[in-house]
Write a protein that holds these residues in place. Sequence first.
Motif, PDB file in Angstrom:
ATOM      1  N   THR B  26     -46.559  65.568 -71.965  1.00 49.73           N
ATOM      2  CA  THR B  26     -47.334  66.300 -72.965  1.00 49.73           C
ATOM      3  C   THR B  26     -48.608  66.893 -72.408  1.00 49.73           C
ATOM      4  O   THR B  26     -48.970  68.019 -72.738  1.00 49.73           O
ATOM      5  N   ARG B  27     -49.292  66.140 -71.555  1.00 47.91           N
ATOM      6  CA  ARG B  27     -50.649  66.517 -71.169  1.00 47.91           C
ATOM      7  C   ARG B  27     -50.689  67.698 -70.226  1.00 47.91           C
ATOM      8  O   ARG B  27     -49.784  67.874 -69.403  1.00 47.91           O
ATOM      9  N   ARG B  28     -51.747  68.498 -70.335  1.00 50.55           N
ATOM     10  CA  ARG B  28     -51.972  69.578 -69.378  1.00 50.55           C
ATOM     11  C   ARG B  28     -53.135  69.265 -68.455  1.00 50.55           C
ATOM     12  O   ARG B  28     -53.278  69.897 -67.416  1.00 50.55           O
ATOM     13  N   ASN B  29     -53.975  68.311 -68.848  1.00 52.01           N
ATOM     14  CA  ASN B  29     -55.077  67.889 -67.990  1.00 52.01           C
ATOM     15  C   ASN B  29     -54.518  66.966 -66.907  1.00 52.01           C
ATOM     16  O   ASN B  29     -53.889  65.949 -67.204  1.00 52.01           O
TER      17      ASN B  29
END
Lengths: 159, 102
Positions: B26-29
């Motif tokens: 899910t994360r983009r960081n």
Amino acid sequence: MSFLFYAGGAVALISTLFVILQTNVVHALIYLVLSLLAVAVVFFSLGAPFVALLEAIVYAGAIMVLFLFVVMMLNLGQTTREQEKAWLPPRVWLIPVVLATVLLSGLLSSFPANSIEVTEVGVMEVSGLLFGPYVLAVELASFLLLAGLISAYHLAKSR
Amino acid sequence: MDTIPFEHGLLLASALFALGLVGVTTRRNIVFVLMSLEIMLNATGLVFVVGSSKWGHADGQIMFLMILTLAAAEVAVGLALIIQLYRRFKTVDIDVLSQLKG
């Protein structure tokens, strides 16, 4: 002991959930430390005190401090938090959650039903194996750490 | 000493692993991605320790120590890459790395 197992497991699951839901990096790190400490409690309840201590010292101590240093170096402040919120609309959670549920149900269907008689496997047995049959693995682990050290130094070097 | 059902230990490890998988996908960081990878590695280690406790052998704990070493080395390299990424692109968005595909 089983109370410790369930309490530690519940704290680990909840704080891990908070880690992946957080938008603030430092808060997420603190939740991750909490989760790792809870897993250390689970290890202790499973009769592995040596591993529980190592989890608390190395994982929750050293590795998380490394994370914290980098997060402070990057200085991810208020702007990143707003960007993080913009990156995470509710719909991006849908497919990962479905995939993870499929994985989890696949894993759940393959569990053997058994019970653990908790016997303590202490420092003596572990270190006896570490300095006996697994001495080559210890050497390889030190090589791995050396390689990690050198590559981290080389990659993070400013030019 | 009392007993803990074997499948409850495996259930806890699987749930932690699935949560880590959700974080990674899910994360983009990139910092969060690395943290979720840590969660998944830790869940794998938990399975080894549960197995070690089930059969009363120390071998599973040795494997956990190896995973611990692997995680430490992986985090050092990963964080160095994050620093380099931030220096070059002034962002922690993993999507900017897609320009590597040319």
